[in-house]
Design a protein around this motif. Structure first.
Motif, PDB file in Angstrom:
ATOM      1  N   TYR A   1      44.173  59.135  57.139  1.00 13.73           N
ATOM      2  CA  TYR A   1      43.680  60.437  57.367  1.00 13.73           C
ATOM      3  C   TYR A   1      43.692  61.500  56.259  1.00 13.73           C
ATOM      4  O   TYR A   1      44.451  61.386  55.252  1.00 13.73           O
ATOM      5  CB  TYR A   1      44.411  61.154  58.882  1.00 13.73           C
ATOM      6  CG  TYR A   1      44.406  60.142  59.919  1.00 13.73           C
ATOM      7  CD1 TYR A   1      43.187  59.837  60.379  1.00 13.73           C
ATOM      8  CD2 TYR A   1      45.582  59.670  60.494  1.00 13.73           C
ATOM      9  CE1 TYR A   1      43.095  59.088  61.674  1.00 13.73           C
ATOM     10  CE2 TYR A   1      45.517  59.013  61.545  1.00 13.73           C
ATOM     11  CZ  TYR A   1      44.390  58.488  62.061  1.00 13.73           C
ATOM     12  OH  TYR A   1      44.278  57.878  63.311  1.00 13.73           O
ATOM     13  N   LYS A   2      42.908  62.510  56.353  1.00 13.36           N
ATOM     14  CA  LYS A   2      43.007  63.623  55.369  1.00 13.36           C
ATOM     15  C   LYS A   2      43.706  64.741  55.740  1.00 13.36           C
ATOM     16  O   LYS A   2      44.287  65.420  54.869  1.00 13.36           O
ATOM     17  CB  LYS A   2      41.382  63.833  54.817  1.00 13.36           C
ATOM     18  CG  LYS A   2      40.850  62.551  54.297  1.00 13.36           C
ATOM     19  CD  LYS A   2      39.481  63.022  53.894  1.00 13.36           C
ATOM     20  CE  LYS A   2      38.584  61.705  53.500  1.00 13.36           C
ATOM     21  NZ  LYS A   2      38.362  60.688  54.510  1.00 13.36           N
ATOM     22  N   THR A   3      43.854  65.219  57.107  1.00 19.64           N
ATOM     23  CA  THR A   3      44.333  66.336  57.597  1.00 19.64           C
ATOM     24  C   THR A   3      45.214  66.066  58.953  1.00 19.64           C
ATOM     25  O   THR A   3      44.788  64.704  59.436  1.00 19.64           O
ATOM     26  CB  THR A   3      43.427  67.263  57.900  1.00 19.64           C
ATOM     27  OG1 THR A   3      42.306  66.804  59.020  1.00 19.64           O
ATOM     28  CG2 THR A   3      42.444  67.547  56.691  1.00 19.64           C
ATOM     29  N   LEU A   4      46.343  66.812  59.179  1.00 22.82           N
ATOM     30  CA  LEU A   4      46.833  66.740  60.532  1.00 22.82           C
ATOM     31  C   LEU A   4      45.823  66.817  61.582  1.00 22.82           C
ATOM     32  O   LEU A   4      46.052  66.084  62.654  1.00 22.82           O
ATOM     33  CB  LEU A   4      47.781  67.726  60.547  1.00 22.82           C
ATOM     34  CG  LEU A   4      48.587  68.115  61.878  1.00 22.82           C
ATOM     35  CD1 LEU A   4      49.172  66.477  62.089  1.00 22.82           C
ATOM     36  CD2 LEU A   4      49.738  69.208  61.663  1.00 22.82           C
ATOM     37  N   ALA A   5      44.770  67.426  61.490  1.00 20.23           N
ATOM     38  CA  ALA A   5      44.040  67.910  62.527  1.00 20.23           C
ATOM     39  C   ALA A   5      43.267  66.501  62.901  1.00 20.23           C
ATOM     40  O   ALA A   5      42.828  66.147  63.947  1.00 20.23           O
ATOM     41  CB  ALA A   5      42.680  68.974  62.428  1.00 20.23           C
ATOM     42  N   GLU A   6      42.874  65.824  61.806  1.00 22.62           N
ATOM     43  CA  GLU A   6      42.136  64.680  62.146  1.00 22.62           C
ATOM     44  C   GLU A   6      43.009  63.423  62.654  1.00 22.62           C
ATOM     45  O   GLU A   6      42.683  62.770  63.584  1.00 22.62           O
ATOM     46  CB  GLU A   6      41.506  64.003  60.737  1.00 22.62           C
ATOM     47  CG  GLU A   6      40.926  62.522  60.581  1.00 22.62           C
ATOM     48  CD  GLU A   6      40.271  62.204  59.318  1.00 22.62           C
ATOM     49  OE1 GLU A   6      39.841  61.087  59.068  1.00 22.62           O
ATOM     50  OE2 GLU A   6      40.772  62.690  58.280  1.00 22.62           O
ATOM     51  N   LEU A   7      44.270  63.195  62.367  1.00 20.07           N
ATOM     52  CA  LEU A   7      45.173  62.512  62.871  1.00 20.07           C
ATOM     53  C   LEU A   7      45.278  62.817  64.329  1.00 20.07           C
ATOM     54  O   LEU A   7      45.281  62.019  65.381  1.00 20.07           O
ATOM     55  CB  LEU A   7      46.602  62.908  62.271  1.00 20.07           C
ATOM     56  CG  LEU A   7      47.695  61.912  62.912  1.00 20.07           C
ATOM     57  CD1 LEU A   7      48.764  61.472  61.726  1.00 20.07           C
ATOM     58  CD2 LEU A   7      48.651  62.597  63.833  1.00 20.07           C
TER      59      LEU A   7
ATOM     60  N   VAL B   1      43.124  73.297  65.555  1.00 22.13           N
ATOM     61  CA  VAL B   1      44.221  72.558  64.719  1.00 22.13           C
ATOM     62  C   VAL B   1      43.881  73.030  63.316  1.00 22.13           C
ATOM     63  O   VAL B   1      44.818  73.373  62.551  1.00 22.13           O
ATOM     64  CB  VAL B   1      44.416  71.185  64.900  1.00 22.13           C
ATOM     65  CG1 VAL B   1      45.645  70.770  63.913  1.00 22.13           C
ATOM     66  CG2 VAL B   1      45.016  70.927  66.357  1.00 22.13           C
ATOM     67  N   GLY B   2      42.649  72.790  62.849  1.00 21.36           N
ATOM     68  CA  GLY B   2      42.202  73.082  61.414  1.00 21.36           C
ATOM     69  C   GLY B   2      42.566  74.536  61.056  1.00 21.36           C
ATOM     70  O   GLY B   2      43.101  74.850  60.168  1.00 21.36           O
ATOM     71  N   LEU B   3      41.950  75.360  61.945  1.00 21.27           N
ATOM     72  CA  LEU B   3      42.130  76.821  61.822  1.00 21.27           C
ATOM     73  C   LEU B   3      43.538  77.267  61.867  1.00 21.27           C
ATOM     74  O   LEU B   3      43.962  78.093  60.808  1.00 21.27           O
ATOM     75  CB  LEU B   3      41.442  77.663  62.883  1.00 21.27           C
ATOM     76  CG  LEU B   3      39.731  77.471  62.793  1.00 21.27           C
ATOM     77  CD1 LEU B   3      39.045  78.046  64.094  1.00 21.27           C
ATOM     78  CD2 LEU B   3      39.291  77.981  61.227  1.00 21.27           C
ATOM     79  N   LEU B   4      44.293  76.741  62.627  1.00 25.08           N
ATOM     80  CA  LEU B   4      45.856  77.122  62.492  1.00 25.08           C
ATOM     81  C   LEU B   4      46.502  76.719  61.506  1.00 25.08           C
ATOM     82  O   LEU B   4      47.388  77.332  60.926  1.00 25.08           O
ATOM     83  CB  LEU B   4      46.415  76.870  63.810  1.00 25.08           C
ATOM     84  CG  LEU B   4      46.013  77.587  65.285  1.00 25.08           C
ATOM     85  CD1 LEU B   4      46.476  76.866  66.449  1.00 25.08           C
ATOM     86  CD2 LEU B   4      46.397  78.921  65.452  1.00 25.08           C
TER      87      LEU B   4
ATOM     88  N   ILE C   1      44.057  74.327  75.631  1.00 26.89           N
ATOM     89  CA  ILE C   1      44.794  75.590  76.104  1.00 26.89           C
ATOM     90  C   ILE C   1      46.063  75.750  75.597  1.00 26.89           C
ATOM     91  O   ILE C   1      46.727  76.633  75.208  1.00 26.89           O
ATOM     92  CB  ILE C   1      44.797  75.381  77.561  1.00 26.89           C
ATOM     93  CG1 ILE C   1      43.479  75.539  78.263  1.00 26.89           C
ATOM     94  CG2 ILE C   1      45.698  76.523  78.189  1.00 26.89           C
ATOM     95  CD1 ILE C   1      42.791  76.652  78.160  1.00 26.89           C
ATOM     96  N   GLY C   2      46.880  74.411  75.296  1.00 22.32           N
ATOM     97  CA  GLY C   2      48.159  74.231  74.595  1.00 22.32           C
ATOM     98  C   GLY C   2      48.075  74.953  73.319  1.00 22.32           C
ATOM     99  O   GLY C   2      49.040  75.715  73.062  1.00 22.32           O
ATOM    100  N   LEU C   3      47.024  74.649  72.437  1.00 25.82           N
ATOM    101  CA  LEU C   3      46.808  75.301  71.222  1.00 25.82           C
ATOM    102  C   LEU C   3      46.924  76.814  71.198  1.00 25.82           C
ATOM    103  O   LEU C   3      47.299  77.604  70.384  1.00 25.82           O
ATOM    104  CB  LEU C   3      45.791  74.533  70.468  1.00 25.82           C
ATOM    105  CG  LEU C   3      45.920  73.072  70.145  1.00 25.82           C
ATOM    106  CD1 LEU C   3      44.610  72.496  69.687  1.00 25.82           C
ATOM    107  CD2 LEU C   3      46.883  72.843  69.036  1.00 25.82           C
ATOM    108  N   VAL C   4      45.881  77.384  72.071  1.00 28.49           N
ATOM    109  CA  VAL C   4      45.434  78.593  71.954  1.00 28.49           C
ATOM    110  C   VAL C   4      46.656  79.392  72.522  1.00 28.49           C
ATOM    111  O   VAL C   4      47.049  80.652  72.151  1.00 28.49           O
ATOM    112  CB  VAL C   4      43.963  78.985  72.899  1.00 28.49           C
ATOM    113  CG1 VAL C   4      43.740  80.560  73.010  1.00 28.49           C
ATOM    114  CG2 VAL C   4      42.912  78.370  72.032  1.00 28.49           C
ATOM    115  N   SER C   5      47.174  78.999  73.731  1.00 26.27           N
ATOM    116  CA  SER C   5      48.188  79.778  74.451  1.00 26.27           C
ATOM    117  C   SER C   5      49.533  79.839  73.489  1.00 26.27           C
ATOM    118  O   SER C   5      50.085  80.784  73.433  1.00 26.27           O
ATOM    119  CB  SER C   5      48.572  79.368  75.746  1.00 26.27           C
ATOM    120  OG  SER C   5      48.914  77.831  75.577  1.00 26.27           O
ATOM    121  N   GLY C   6      49.870  78.789  72.838  1.00 27.79           N
ATOM    122  CA  GLY C   6      51.002  78.842  72.123  1.00 27.79           C
ATOM    123  C   GLY C   6      50.864  79.578  70.767  1.00 27.79           C
ATOM    124  O   GLY C   6      51.806  80.373  70.574  1.00 27.79           O
TER     125      GLY C   6
END
Length: 479
Positions: free
Chosen positions: A103-109, A124-127, A431-436
């Motif tokens: 992979y190239k990024t964590l978001a892709e993984l 994930v990419g933006l964060l 929701i986990g990403l945004v709320s966290g």
């Protein structure tokens, strides 16, 4: 020759040298987007080790943490241990795992193995990109402040100038130029840092007891005590740890590794080096405090070097910080730009050629650099800028990642590229990403992690994703 003249000469010569080095790798980096992003997954241990060290030891680790040492003393250590010790946790838990994949990024993984959702991938990419942007801004801010102290030049102007060097250097050669120049920068950085700290701690005869006594003499004895509560210590530690675990730049180096073992070893040794050097930076701030207790914390270490050291030591310190800034900033600019291309553009547009993606990523480097300049000018301190990004990304991304990896649908099967094997659903991930991220900024990272974890699990149970047997991305029905 005056220090002013030597500083300008060093800046110009080093800038030209590293830009020329990046030009040497332009053709190789331009052969494919994979080469530009992760050097084709071919990096050996020695290059990984020094690019990890050079990336980790940015301006914040020298100037920012020494300022915090001057301001709050040993209370800064928990954040240091969390931030730098996270590299060791990453090495032991995630580095070898990540290096198995291309992979190239964590978001892709996370998208491929866990979520299979373009919106979650973009989140994930933006964060994760926010950490990179904050770090680049920190490098520029640190260099602008240091150059202002050394030469009297307006710091805002120099933030723009140094950012321009970072951007140009990174746009040209991609990952290849970053890691090969990091080999030189990392080696010099360690050698000069050790020499500088020997000079600084000689001011207190290398004696911590003498340092404590002299702190008490200037009415700052409390700085040598760990006065934080357990909750405060744990929060600082967790903020540093989760923020680093969400940092794309470290995942990217693992994806670029030739062997998983090389990735783990490189991050482990660089983490140890980072803990030692950054703790020394914090304590050096205490040395400045006993020498002059009435300084602006942001200029404390610079004042000590300029007023209490020889011109030769002062020039060495400037070169140290410049190497730290340019090596770290180039890695971070590159990582953030790869995230934008790989996780926001590629999944949401029609397929293009590698040449298009490379050109687009180069323009993204310019865009990220401009945003980072704005962040540098806006932020009051380097460490505050880092902490804000750590809090937001760590509280949002890491709970979803860890729950996703632990919650396997097929418990006996290892994760493999192209196969989704997680119980986290699309809406659970979103929701986990945004709320966290939101809760971490509003209430603190402990609450952010807790809220993200609970909502990720509950929504994954209540709104599961209907997954078909072959598990290809195209075959997954979104809710």
């Amino acid at each position: 020759m005056s220090l002013l003249t030597l500083t300008w000469i060093s800046t110009i010569v080093l800038s030209i040298f590293f830009i020329c080095m990046s030009l040497a790798f332009r053709k190789k980096a331009s052969t494919s987007f994979t080469n530009f992003a992760i050097a084709g997954g071919t990096l050996p241990f020695i290059l990984l080790l020094f690019t990890d060290i050079a990336t980790i030891m940015g301006v914040g680790n020298f100037v920012g943490h020494s300022s915090k040492g001057y301001e709050i003393g040993l209370a800064n250590i928990p954040f240091v241990i969390g931030e730098q010790g996270a590299k060791i946790i990453f090495a032991l838990v995630f580095a070898g795992f990540a290096a198995k994949f291309a992979y190239k990024t964590l978001a892709e993984l996370m998208n491929d193995l866990l979520l299979r959702d373009k919106i979650a991938r973009a989140l994930v990419g933006l964060l994760t990109a926010s950490i990179m942007i904050a770090w680049v801004g920190g490098q520029a801010k640190g260099m602008g402040a240091l150059f202002s102290v050394f030469t009297g030049t307006d710091p805002t102007l120099m933030i723009v100038v140094f950012s321009g060097v970072f951007i140009l250097y990174t746009m040209i050669g991609g990952m290849y130029s970053v890691v090969w120049t990091d080999l030189i920068q990392g080696s010099l950085l360690i050698a000069i840092a050790i020499w500088i700290y020997v000079k600084i701690f000689a001011k207190v005869n290398f004696s911590y007891s003498e340092l404590k006594t002299r702190l008490a003499d200037v009415g700052a004895g409390h700085l040598a005590e760990m006065t934080l509560s357990f909750g405060e210590v744990f929060t600082l530690f967790l903020t540093g740890t989760l923020g680093v675990l969400a940092a794309q730049v470290y995942w990217q180096r693992c994806f670029a590794a030739k062997k998983p073992k090389d990735a783990s070893r490189a991050m482990f040794y660089s983490g140890i080096a980072a803990i030692i050097l950054t703790c020394l930076a914090t304590i050096s701030g205490l040395v400045v405090k006993v020498t002059n207790p009435n300084l602006d914390p942001g200029q404390a270490i610079s004042w000590l070097i300029l007023e209490e050291m020889t011109q030769f030591v002062a020039l060495g310190f400037f070169i140290l910080i410049y190497l730290a800034a340019i090596s770290s900033a180039s890695s971070l600019l590159h990582s953030a730009s790869v995230v934008i291309t790989n996780d926001l553009i590629i999944p949401n547009t029609k397929a293009r050629t590698d040449d298009f993606y490379i050109k687009f990523t180069r323009w993204c480097i310019l865009l990220v650099g401009i945003v980072a300049v704005g962040a540098a000018v806006w932020s009051e301190s380097i460490i505050d800028l880092f902490s804000l990004a750590y809090t937001m990304a760590g509280g949002g991304v890491i709970p979803v990642l860890i729950i996703g990896l632990l919650w396997k649908r097929k418990k006996q099967e290892a994760f493999n590229m192209g196969t989704q094997n997680s119980g986290v659903s699309v809406w659970g991930g979103r929701i986990g990403l945004v709320s966290g991220a939101a809760a971490s900024l509003a209430f603190g990272i402990l609450w952010g992690v807790l809220i993200s974890s609970i909502l990720t699990i509950i929504l994954s149970l209540l709104i599961p994703t209907n997954r078909k047997p072959d598990l290809n991305e195209e075959s997954i029905t979104q809710p």
